[in-house]
Write a protein that holds these residues in place. Structure first.
Motif, short mmCIF file in Angstrom:
data_model
loop_
_atom_site.label_atom_id
_atom_site.label_comp_id
_atom_site.label_asym_id
_atom_site.label_seq_id
_atom_site.Cartn_x
_atom_site.Cartn_y
_atom_site.Cartn_z
N GLY A 79 11.45 8.64 -22.13
CA GLY A 79 10.75 9.85 -23.18
C GLY A 79 9.66 10.57 -23.07
O GLY A 79 8.84 10.69 -23.63
N PRO A 85 16.58 4.65 -28.85
CA PRO A 85 16.32 6.13 -28.27
C PRO A 85 14.69 6.51 -27.98
O PRO A 85 13.93 5.23 -28.49
N SER A 134 10.76 13.61 -28.84
CA SER A 134 12.56 13.62 -28.67
C SER A 134 12.73 15.08 -29.61
O SER A 134 13.63 15.84 -29.28
N CYS A 157 12.19 18.30 -26.63
CA CYS A 157 12.34 17.95 -25.08
C CYS A 157 13.37 18.88 -24.35
O CYS A 157 13.26 19.07 -23.68
N ASN A 162 18.72 14.29 -25.32
CA ASN A 162 19.16 13.09 -26.13
C ASN A 162 19.94 11.83 -26.14
O ASN A 162 20.53 10.83 -26.12
N THR A 194 20.84 8.19 -25.52
CA THR A 194 21.55 7.49 -26.71
C THR A 194 23.52 7.24 -26.05
O THR A 194 24.02 5.52 -26.50
N GLU A 210 21.92 15.91 -34.43
CA GLU A 210 22.62 15.48 -34.03
C GLU A 210 24.12 15.58 -33.83
O GLU A 210 24.81 15.54 -32.93
#
Lengths: 149, 149, 149, 149, 149, 149, 149, 149
Positions: free
Chosen positions: B145, F33, F40, F43, F65, F69, H120
């Motif tokens: 992260g 996550p 997040s 990134c 991400n 995930t 997402e």
């Protein structure tokens, strides 16, 4: 037995037409990517809006085309991939790898000059040929057991 | 979380070493194809006997290398594919297609000149970068992260 | 990279021992069927009770052995199948087909006399060799990139 | 309910014709490999060019035939594999293993002399019979629930 | 070779303990459902709140137990299902069907009185035995090739 | 039995810490996550370069991400998805659907106010709870058979 | 939308006929096992030869019936399993488990007396009903969105 | 090429009708969930009996609707998911995740206000659009290669 065949790769010669015409009497259905080069390049922005950055212009188009190419490969029994004399043609090799991973019967069509550079692709294929007429002969043999005279 | 990463593609620069060194403190295991070009070309005939025909010389080698590359891709969480400035590199695009069909997280590494020619490959990727250091940043972020300063 | 290798087929010579000894310095784990011929034939009735009919005697044994062989093939990265000079060895060819359908890397080991009769099996393999030492060379190359001197 | 049945194995007797004729009133579609032995052996070189080495002659043919046999097995609900009295018939056992790994319903057809040698193949089957007429009875029962009188 | 074994079914006798003790020297890991009958029945409402309607009381418990049973079956190489003398034991037969559909090696353990009623379950199994000691013998043979004296 | 658990969804409270602390004595490994909201969100551009258009800014981050995930969900035995009181939380519902399609054991964690809106998500779950402590009780029961006192 | 429905389980009442008649106006195709009890029990020996041992008599029949039942379940969108008042009906529970593992939509049909004993089966189902007419209502709603008046 | 398209999500506007009408000349078949809100909410209790507790009332309905939605998504080549202006719409995001995990081509349809919250979901899609007419343009291009004028 019927066969579904996806014709991937080079879009600047009439090789697809030759195969489809030659196999007209066989129980084969063919699918292909969109072969109109300009439409294929611009489809994303034409439908989903212009992009200032060429990278995203290309991305929108490539993802839209993927709806058709993934469907075509996934439905196919046989995936024929042709490499022409020009261009990088990385999408053709990508399709070949995609088809191989799905366990499709892969037929690769290219001239002898590309043999060494395509050795990994050829090694995943069940047949490697140089001419569209040979693809027709393969489909005819697979479906009917008849060899060329 | 740990990651298994397969480093596919160009074998003439030290990009793999840069990534492996940069990620030395991360919980990553790396696999790669055999990167000794001569060994990779001749492995088939060296072990299984010479071939008069270059096509079969290449076939023997490419199939032997496939034992390693297929294992590497199938075990990987992330497949990084680098396209260099030279050569056709169809095996790299083939690996990218193979990885995409298996649902692997694909990261593509290439210079801006190749962007249009690689648009279908890039469109299947979760990240597209230009430098090995960015691959290290991606792995670091995914695992910890942490973003680059 | 580590490899799990299943050694299927002929059980009357020491080819498995040769391979295991030759690969002692490599990161490979080997599995095999039960190679005690008498135990393999009689295991079913020895544990689950005698059968008057040889067909069911054999069935009980073959199904019990299948617990081990299916596990061995399914866990393997590489399945090596050896055909010896004698017997029908249909179980070896069955294992090869089973491995091929699962997408395993198949290596076939047999003498030149069997080449024509085994052409369909060989055609599904990534390597065809004649001697156990060549299997060791393959494993060494796949894992380390080193070719035989 | 309809059934798709693939008839694999021995090609020197008319057992396929017997089954197809016997099942003429049933909702079954049949597929088979190319059963013309000469065509099957030479198809690869006839279409893709001659080979000096018999090994590659055979390889070209076997891979071409695999386009048909893999499609046939993968489409089938039931795979019938017949072992005749002669030859090694390793391709038949390979097909049986391939079918078993895909979870197909396997029916094996062979004379009593082969029972012990085929015990692993039989153990993967849902039915083992000696005569083509029994295969017809099986298909009739599976589709209609009617037993032979 | 190591084996992961899931012990499903009857929970009122010590058959699991017998198998685990008998296999103590073997490379096997065992999983089981929760065998505390009261906890198994009431786990859902104990954690997620009481239900006025027994149907939902049972549903909450059964779904919670499914987290464990599905994991156990999916991880297993071998699923042993025991049918005792009492109760409907439909969950045992359900587990057997679940395991069969996943291609697990199924071993069924029951007394001779249940043979006809269990014929479909037995027909999906690689071994059918009457005593826990026979399960141990099977595991010992599969892992070591040793038969009982 | 060990469990791998992925903790998806709401990132503004310490529910993950509560579960991890409560399960400290259990054989569970947890993944999540990246829960640093700013990292997040940014990134993608931080590593791969700024974007003028917020849509592509978000795309780069969301795809990056996704490496984490997808890996987390695919490795998990149990996927816990928490819906908080605020925000749309469509990514949480997306993860739940993704997990359900892969056959993961799904546990949903939300307050009673959301019950009707989450009915389709809840209906795909094996457990629906309101408090992190109940997730711990579930993990404890699944692994040990012990119910809360 | 069309639905393929497999009707598994109890064969002593006319529940299948009730459902098929009630759904006559819907776009549904139904499959079932052979429901002639005597034929189902004896099919194996009638076609493949008598057995002295009842265990193998049953085995031959059960494996032959499996050709039909596995095909029926694998082709189905919805698997309805009915448990009657009598008999062990382990094959019904086995089919339910098999269908659940394949991700089929499961509908369970049984009287209230069996609710507790069937709780694990019910917990894997998308609907649990008591009367054949409710199955028809479900099919009608799923296909047309119409609820019973 | 033909396409099967599932139209998931918002049920309060006529967007499905617009797409179906616009694509009337294309070789597309459409499926959708039940879009009668009241029927969709109450179907479970209407067919399977009333529930005192709203949670189980909802559960019964949601599981019944899942028979249709899972079938629709699993059969689809393209899954279009629309997010409207109101409500939580978690079932829409759940469907998107479910479709993504199955490798379906995902098209997301929403207004610009939702772009960040849906990042997402959008990142898993091959196309993101704002208007139903664009979905028609996509389907037309994918099937015919024609772009909007």
């Amino acid at each position: 037995m019927t066969l579904t065949v996806y014709l991937s790769g080079e879009i600047h010669t009439d090789w697809r037409d030759q195969i489809i015409a030659g196999a007209a009497d066989l129980d084969v259905s063919f699918d292909s990517p969109v072969t109109d080069h300009a439409a294929s390049d611009d489809c994303g922005v034409a439908i989903m809006g212009a992009e200032a950055d060429k990278f995203w212009h290309d991305r929108k188009g490539a993802q839209l085309n993927a709806i058709r190419t993934r469907k075509g490969i996934e439905m196919a029994d046989v995936v024929v991939v042709r490499f022409g004399d020009q261009y990088k043609q990385w999408n053709a090799a990508f399709d070949a790898g995609y088809a191989a991973a799905l366990g499709k019967s892969l037929v690769v069509l290219h001239g002898p000059d590309h043999a060494h550079a395509l050795k990994e692709v050829d090694a995943a294929a069940l047949a490697v040929v140089q001419e569209p007429a040979q693809v027709v002969q393969i489909l005819r043999y697979v479906l009917t057991g008849k060899l060329p005279q």
